[in-house]
Design a protein around this motif. Structure first.
Motif: not given
Lengths: 319, 275
Positions: B19, B23, B26-27, B45-46, B49, B53, B93, B96-97, B262-263
């Motif tokens: 992740l 991340h 992806s920036e 990046a995908l 990710l 997941r 989620d 991760a979050y 940010e994430l």
């Protein structure tokens, strides 16, 4: 053949819907118009990566993040096809970049608006890509072959983008009160700029007549705008959002929605560079290009070295 | 720590690495030095990710099977504690979050900033060489889900490794400027390469159980590959032996806090909603 017969041959092709290909003779103005339109479209894809790119690192779920990343990547791919299509007309990608960076070439003004909330990812997909599709589907039959073929690929992906945008809006509209508020707020901000995307009204669109004659354009700005409004109003109703236009009303006689007056002063202001993000967008593009110079130089130097080494080897073997 | 906790932490190590690296990469999206590379890097990046997941989903399944009292001990986050108290299952989620930095298990390398293309390439190169040999081994895991994720990821990582190896060579052996930038990035990031091979308690337990990989054993393979590429790239292997560490134990650099701010912004500002 004389110039006259070249012209006649070209006109016949246009009239019979035969595609014009890169090696075919074409009038200078046709070439210029296409370069302007295709490069502007390519620039729009590349600049358009920025407002959405803003939210990749902040997407609210991993699934949304993956979809958004893939979407923004697609925009880059569209830029690539379109730059390649324009290159067939005798301009290089570097020249086009230069035109973008010096402000000589334009890109779609819509990308000069800021993306302030996550709902803007929904609104952009739904409205901006939705409007783009209306503009672009007819371009799949545009008279210049490489452009038409690029547009076929672009349109397939754009319709996926439009769906993902609408899906984001739907999730918000079915969500909590604050999510509904996010969705409505985004619609309020993006509605008018979206319907301006079709360009100035027909009576004030200097290039339309010639482009229609050349079959570069297939419908007028106002025709496409009307079509977009008719479709989008119904989609908004379906998810319980309100289009921010008090004059919007179904006109039975016309079979279309009547809509309020568009503030064209705002449109021209943004085109002239006075939109909220014109400066940032262009500076970001320039910065990426300038900071990438050493990378491009190195890649070129390395490929030359490699080629030289290979040739040396061959020479040595031959000796 | 018991076996299921070790397995959860092990899975999270893998998820967090993927992740956070994804991340960072992806920036670059929309800011690359050339359009083709912008697209290529976004693809990478995908991939990261996607891997993250899969690992988070697997971690969530493991977590949801744990007894409530064990669940309570896993993560300090009040948001997760509340969910556990309510008896709710966690999903990808949530993991991760809603965890804070001290519960993230990624290596320090992946959270280091992009800086420029040279730093980005070096960071990816270190990680890609490691991942290539790691996933090769993880395919043999007794945990069928981990083995399946490894098999799918190996295909992606094989491409990543080719990409970053080529860029190491191209820039190392490109211009004087690119060579200098690469050597600097290499020297600066070198100290983050050692942690890749540090065996955490979870690594050790899982390697013993045949679920995880003996990553210390990968070190010679990593060294050999890196040496070969550096030679071709005309770059010098940094001499410093001292290595940074702590990420795998949840002691991170200052950068991770900002990444998470940010994430996780949306889930923190608008909790408990469907997106």
């Amino acid at each position: 053949m004389t110039v006259h017969s070249f012209q006649q041959h070209f006109d016949e092709k246009i009239d019979n819907d035969v595609a014009i290909e890169p090696r075919d003779w074409m009038p200078d103005d046709y070439r210029k118009t296409l370069i302007r339109q295709i490069s502007q479209h390519a620039h729009s894809e590349i600049v358009g990566m920025l407002p959405e790119g803003n939210w990749i690192t902040r997407a609210p779920s991993l699934r949304r993040k993956a979809v958004l990343l893939a979407k923004v990547q697609d925009e880059g791919g569209h830029g690539l096809y379109l730059y390649s299509a324009a290159e067939t007309l005798g301009i290089t990608r570097d020249e086009m970049y230069d035109q973008l960076h010096t402000g000589k070439a334009k890109y779609s003004s819509i990308f000069n608006y800021p993306t302030l909330t996550w709902a803007d990812m929904g609104a952009i997909g739904w409205l901006v890509d939705g409007a783009a599709i209306m503009n672009q589907v007819p371009l799949c039959r545009t008279s210049y072959g490489p452009y038409a073929r690029a547009m076929v690929r672009v349109c397939k992906e754009e319709s996926f983008h439009q769906r993902q945008g609408y899906e984001i809006m739907m999730a918000l509209a079915n969500g909590t009160d604050v999510q509904k508020k996010l969705a409505q707020d985004a619609l309020n901000r993006w509605w008018w700029p979206s319907i301006m995307m079709f360009g100035p009204p027909d009576d004030n669109s200097p290039n339309t007549a010639q482009s229609m004659r050349w079959r570069i354009k297939r419908f007028t700005n106002d025709e496409l705008r009307q079509k977009f409004i008719d479709v989008t109003v119904e989609q908004a109703k379906l998810i319980g959002l309100t289009i921010p236009d008090p004059d919007l009303k179904w006109n039975e006689e016309r079979g279309h929605y009547d809509y309020g007056t568009i503030d064209w002063n705002e449109f021209w202001d943004v085109v002239k560079g006075n939109g909220p993000c014109n400066k940032e967008r262009l500076e970001t593009r320039k910065k990426a290009w300038e900071e990438g110079a050493w990378v491009r130089d190195a890649a070129l130097a390395y490929s030359k070295k490699r080629k030289a080494r290979k040739e040396n080897k061959k020479d040595n073997l031959a000796a | 720590m018991n076996q299921s906790t070790n397995q959860l932490i092990y899975t999270l190590q893998l998820a967090d690495n993927a992740l956070i690296l994804g991340h960072r990469i992806s920036e670059w999206c929309g800011h690359g030095p050339v359009l083709e590379q912008d697209i290529a890097l976004t693809n990478t990046a995908l991939d990261h990710l996607g891997q993250a997941r899969s690992f988070y989903q697997h971690a969530a399944e493991q977590f949801n099977l744990m007894p409530a009292e064990v669940k309570k001990q896993q993560f300090a986050s009040p948001a997760l504690q509340q969910k556990i108290d309510k008896g709710e299952n966690l999903d990808e989620d949530d993991l991760a979050y809603l965890r804070d930095g001290w519960d993230f298990r990624n290596v320090l390398l992946v959270e280091q900033p992009n800086k420029d293309w040279a730093y980005t390439v070096v960071r990816s190169f270190f990680a890609d060489v490691f991942n290539f040999y790691f996933y090769k081994e993880l395919q043999k895991s007794k945990d069928a889900v981990l083995a399946a994720i490894a098999e799918k990821s190996l295909k992606e990582v094989t491409y990543h490794l080719r990409w970053s190896s080529e860029w190491m060579i191209r820039l190392g052996d490109g211009t004087e400027e690119s060579h200098e930038r690469m050597q600097t990035a290499l020297n600066e990031r070198w100290a983050y390469s050692g942690e890749l091979f540090e065996m955490s308690a979870a690594d050790k337990a899982m390697a013993e159980a045949g679920i995880g990989v003996d990553i210390a054993a990968i070190k010679p393979l990593w060294d050999a590959h890196v040496d070969g590429i550096l030679q071709e790239a005309t770059l010098e292997k940094p001499a410093n032996k001292w290595m940074q560490s702590g990420g795998k134990d949840g002691r991170h650099s200052e950068h991770l806090g900002y990444i998470l701010a940010e994430l996780q912004f949306m889930q923190r500002a608008y909790p408990n909603m469907e997106w």
